[in-house]
Design an enzyme around this catalytic site. Sequence first.
Site, mmCIF file in Angstrom:
data_model
loop_
_atom_site.group_PDB
_atom_site.id
_atom_site.type_symbol
_atom_site.label_atom_id
_atom_site.label_comp_id
_atom_site.label_asym_id
_atom_site.label_seq_id
_atom_site.Cartn_x
_atom_site.Cartn_y
_atom_site.Cartn_z
ATOM 1 N N ARG A 1 -4.031 8.987 -5.914
ATOM 2 C CA ARG A 1 -4.266 7.960 -6.732
ATOM 3 C C ARG A 1 -4.405 8.698 -7.984
ATOM 4 O O ARG A 1 -4.860 9.951 -8.126
ATOM 5 C CB ARG A 1 -5.894 7.675 -6.504
ATOM 6 C CG ARG A 1 -6.264 6.332 -7.029
ATOM 7 C CD ARG A 1 -7.294 5.706 -6.002
ATOM 8 N NE ARG A 1 -7.905 4.147 -6.897
ATOM 9 C CZ ARG A 1 -8.433 3.619 -6.133
ATOM 10 N NH1 ARG A 1 -8.804 3.809 -5.015
ATOM 11 N NH2 ARG A 1 -8.951 2.464 -6.768
ATOM 12 N N ARG B 1 -17.164 -0.210 -1.886
ATOM 13 C CA ARG B 1 -16.127 -0.326 -0.823
ATOM 14 C C ARG B 1 -16.632 -1.468 -0.052
ATOM 15 O O ARG B 1 -17.521 -1.441 0.520
ATOM 16 C CB ARG B 1 -16.188 1.022 -0.081
ATOM 17 C CG ARG B 1 -15.205 0.972 1.041
ATOM 18 C CD ARG B 1 -15.391 2.145 2.101
ATOM 19 N NE ARG B 1 -15.362 3.292 1.630
ATOM 20 C CZ ARG B 1 -14.101 4.052 1.649
ATOM 21 N NH1 ARG B 1 -13.176 3.351 1.842
ATOM 22 N NH2 ARG B 1 -13.938 5.249 1.274
ATOM 23 N N ARG C 1 -8.526 10.833 -7.395
ATOM 24 C CA ARG C 1 -9.477 9.838 -6.643
ATOM 25 C C ARG C 1 -10.768 10.343 -6.629
ATOM 26 O O ARG C 1 -11.684 9.577 -6.667
ATOM 27 C CB ARG C 1 -9.101 10.025 -5.043
ATOM 28 C CG ARG C 1 -9.819 9.657 -3.884
ATOM 29 C CD ARG C 1 -10.000 8.176 -3.864
ATOM 30 N NE ARG C 1 -10.645 7.917 -2.507
ATOM 31 C CZ ARG C 1 -11.874 7.974 -2.222
ATOM 32 N NH1 ARG C 1 -12.610 8.831 -3.117
ATOM 33 N NH2 ARG C 1 -12.439 7.874 -0.915
ATOM 34 N N LYS D 1 0.914 -1.217 0.040
ATOM 35 C CA LYS D 1 0.202 0.074 0.003
ATOM 36 C C LYS D 1 0.923 1.356 -0.002
ATOM 37 O O LYS D 1 1.669 1.445 0.851
ATOM 38 C CB LYS D 1 -0.905 -0.043 1.083
ATOM 39 C CG LYS D 1 -1.567 1.243 1.346
ATOM 40 C CD LYS D 1 -2.581 1.114 2.494
ATOM 41 C CE LYS D 1 -3.710 2.233 2.258
ATOM 42 N NZ LYS D 1 -3.360 3.633 1.945
ATOM 43 N N LYS E 1 -7.658 -3.013 3.469
ATOM 44 C CA LYS E 1 -6.433 -2.222 3.750
ATOM 45 C C LYS E 1 -5.803 -2.663 4.976
ATOM 46 O O LYS E 1 -6.634 -2.835 5.969
ATOM 47 C CB LYS E 1 -6.509 -0.783 3.648
ATOM 48 C CG LYS E 1 -7.471 -0.342 4.464
ATOM 49 C CD LYS E 1 -7.602 1.206 4.006
ATOM 50 C CE LYS E 1 -8.971 1.978 4.653
ATOM 51 N NZ LYS E 1 -9.405 3.309 4.041
ATOM 52 N N GLU F 1 -1.016 4.448 -7.869
ATOM 53 C CA GLU F 1 -0.971 5.205 -6.733
ATOM 54 C C GLU F 1 0.453 6.055 -6.812
ATOM 55 O O GLU F 1 1.339 5.394 -7.321
ATOM 56 C CB GLU F 1 -0.926 4.732 -5.303
ATOM 57 C CG GLU F 1 -0.549 5.463 -4.297
ATOM 58 C CD GLU F 1 -2.010 6.009 -3.811
ATOM 59 O OE1 GLU F 1 -3.057 5.613 -4.293
ATOM 60 O OE2 GLU F 1 -1.927 6.688 -2.570
ATOM 61 N N PHE G 1 -1.776 -0.554 -10.157
ATOM 62 C CA PHE G 1 -2.038 -1.877 -9.378
ATOM 63 C C PHE G 1 -3.372 -2.638 -9.985
ATOM 64 O O PHE G 1 -3.756 -3.546 -9.574
ATOM 65 C CB PHE G 1 -2.460 -1.763 -7.965
ATOM 66 C CG PHE G 1 -3.257 -0.359 -7.747
ATOM 67 C CD1 PHE G 1 -4.661 -0.430 -7.659
ATOM 68 C CD2 PHE G 1 -2.741 0.791 -7.275
ATOM 69 C CE1 PHE G 1 -5.249 0.552 -7.390
ATOM 70 C CE2 PHE G 1 -3.378 1.814 -6.850
ATOM 71 C CZ PHE G 1 -4.900 1.799 -6.880
HETATM 72 P P1 ATP Z 1 -9.998 5.863 0.757
HETATM 73 O O1 ATP Z 1 -9.374 6.083 -0.485
HETATM 74 O O2 ATP Z 1 -10.260 4.169 0.801
HETATM 75 O O3 ATP Z 1 -11.372 6.448 0.783
HETATM 76 P P2 ATP Z 1 -7.906 7.097 1.868
HETATM 77 O O4 ATP Z 1 -7.922 8.053 1.169
HETATM 78 O O5 ATP Z 1 -8.246 7.542 3.351
HETATM 79 O O6 ATP Z 1 -9.224 6.135 2.029
HETATM 80 P P3 ATP Z 1 -6.604 4.751 2.747
HETATM 81 O O7 ATP Z 1 -7.954 4.241 3.400
HETATM 82 O O8 ATP Z 1 -5.519 4.889 3.321
HETATM 83 O O9 ATP Z 1 -6.878 5.973 1.734
HETATM 84 O O10 ATP Z 1 -6.170 3.659 1.581
HETATM 85 C C1 ATP Z 1 -6.856 3.342 0.170
HETATM 86 C C2 ATP Z 1 -6.010 4.071 -0.751
HETATM 87 O O11 ATP Z 1 -4.705 3.592 -0.946
HETATM 88 C C3 ATP Z 1 -6.687 3.882 -2.128
HETATM 89 O O12 ATP Z 1 -7.764 4.885 -2.440
HETATM 90 C C4 ATP Z 1 -5.356 4.085 -3.055
HETATM 91 O O13 ATP Z 1 -5.190 5.469 -3.230
HETATM 92 C C5 ATP Z 1 -4.015 3.757 -2.124
HETATM 93 N N1 ATP Z 1 -3.314 2.591 -2.783
HETATM 94 C C6 ATP Z 1 -2.087 2.445 -2.472
HETATM 95 N N2 ATP Z 1 -1.749 1.300 -2.803
HETATM 96 C C7 ATP Z 1 -2.664 0.605 -3.332
HETATM 97 C C8 ATP Z 1 -2.920 -0.716 -3.944
HETATM 98 N N3 ATP Z 1 -1.978 -1.458 -4.170
HETATM 99 N N4 ATP Z 1 -4.229 -1.175 -4.107
HETATM 100 C C9 ATP Z 1 -5.139 -0.164 -4.218
HETATM 101 N N5 ATP Z 1 -5.085 1.129 -3.628
HETATM 102 C C10 ATP Z 1 -3.951 1.301 -3.272
#
Ligand code: ATP
Length: 598
Positions: A275, A435, A290, A270, A441, A320, A360
């Site tokens: 994104r 979701r 995103r 991760k 995660k 990402e 990814f």
């Molecule tokens: P979300 O995007 O789920 O609302 P967030 O912005 O707070 O939450 P996290 O919850 O920390 O982010 O993690 C999700 C995000 O991680 C994804 O939206 C993507 O941008 C990022 N990401 C990083 N590596 C990957 C991966 N290998 N596969 C999918 N997403 C990834």
Amino acid sequence: MLFSKLSQYFEKLESTSSRLALIDILAELFGEVSKDEVGMVSYLLQGRVAPFYKPIEMGMSEKLVAQAMARAYGVEREEILKDYGKVGDLGKVAENLSGVKRHPERSEGSQDSKKTKSRDSSQARNDKLTVEEVFKTLTEIAKISGDGTVEKKITLLSGLLEKMDGISAKHLVRVPLGASRLGIGDPTILDAFAKLKLGDKAKRPLLEGAYNRISDLGIIGQTLWSKGIKGVQGLDVQVGRPIRSQLCERITDPKAILEKYGGVAHVQYKYDGFRVQIHKEGNKVRLFSRNLEETTLMFPDIIAGVLKQVKAKSIILDSEALAYNPESEEFLPFQETTKRRRKYGIPEMQKKLPLKAFVFDIMYLDGKSLMEESLVTRVKSLEKVIHGDEVLIPQPGEMVKNPDRLQAIFDDALTKGLEGVITKRPDSKYEAGGRNSNWIKLKRNSSGELQDTIDCVILGYIFGKGKRSAFGAGALLVGVYDEKKDEFVTVSKIGTGLTDEEWREIHKRADKIKVSKQPARVNSILKPSVWIAPEIVIEVLADEITRSPVHTAGRDENGVGYALRFPRLIKFREKDKTAEDATTVKELVEMYKGQFKK
Ligand code: ATP
């Protein structure tokens, strides 16, 4: 439809404080529009002339809009700006002025225009402007560039204002200012479509799949009007239209993940950057964030990487992007990476903080959607179409059966300075906008335990006493998003953890989006001193989630909801999250249940 008619509907929408009423009014409004108008009306309802992913800007500041008003109403611009200072809404100022007799022969610079101004609400305005005419002129204003841009924009806008009644002027003026605050979310518009065309708002899910694939309410509307529900369901992903991102659920226990997946998980690192959804058609590459904003111009290094490394005619990739120091092999922290999200000074920043895009997923390849293929199949195609790893670095991931191996990969990720891992169900399709546990995660917070923060939306603030009152705030009322009902529900009041400087910042931002009453999509028992439009997202850490009769998040039939214990502000979620991207009630409840497992 006449624009004045649409404006009457805007008035009704603006004055209601119930979400159900919003849906009814919208369904009535849509019942009056033709297939050629439904798209335009859908965008105008959101204060725009295009879907969100099209970076169309009107390029008109408050001063320019005031100048257009000055010309239309024969009043001095300074006077208009003074009124604006008092009223706080140029739309209202326009509404008041439109009842003032115009003196077109007097320019806005004229000395005595003030004296000769007289009230005449019966002024015969030609209220025959159609929605289409207004929409087209607004689009034209956005497109003007080159010599004499400013003058042309002012002329077009004042030309519209001259022909309008007060209510229409009020709503028109708010569009170029980006100040239309009807507070209507996309799901609410889909509810209205479903109610009108499918007989029941509960049928919204029938439209949602297509909406998640193409992110464009206007096209959904046009297709529904002209081809019916079958037509909408046939709408497929297309290069150039962002797909709503698939998102992750959170689970804190590696063993539980493997159990959920029937013993096998696909694991990828991760990365903590931002994104980037990559769209390529021939030599044209476009990038989306995103929250579906176009970011193409920000990242020329990624574009160059795509053109060099991707061996396909057309493609959509999910990645990402992260600043990476190739010499030290270090991933830079998010605070550094995020400096690349800027409109100016791009070449210098590009040199300082070159980006890598960790790819990814792949959703589309050479004319064919891959959304229905399994994750494993998709990842295999990824490796075939991306050559080398100069800028784009494909993420093959690893299939894991053993919880110890999963733990080892997780620990390795942390050693590398990453946030953790994302586990994915190997046979799952790409679920746009979804979701759920297909993506989970697993990350660690700074205190070392597996825990996660909550993204809350600021709904209002409560005046403080003593020292804090100087900044006009003592506590923030914050909420999370109920995605089923498309409304915001309260979860906490936050008073600690904010510096005086942060209070000032909040105050500055919140003041711009103050609203006079509780917004229709906000569901709250608590009444703050000031309501604000739900737009600002903050990241909050709390000790615990508890049950509470005071908050409306996840309220059950006994009137008991969920609340945060000892909440503190971590940071503002800048730009990458809209209010609808905040933590959802469903997630909050999952986190609540997760607490007991630990
Ligand atoms: P979300 O995007 O789920 O609302 P967030 O912005 O707070 O939450 P996290 O919850 O920390 O982010 O993690 C999700 C995000 O991680 C994804 O939206 C993507 O941008 C990022 N990401 C990083 N590596 C990957 C991966 N290998 N596969 C999918 N997403 C990834």
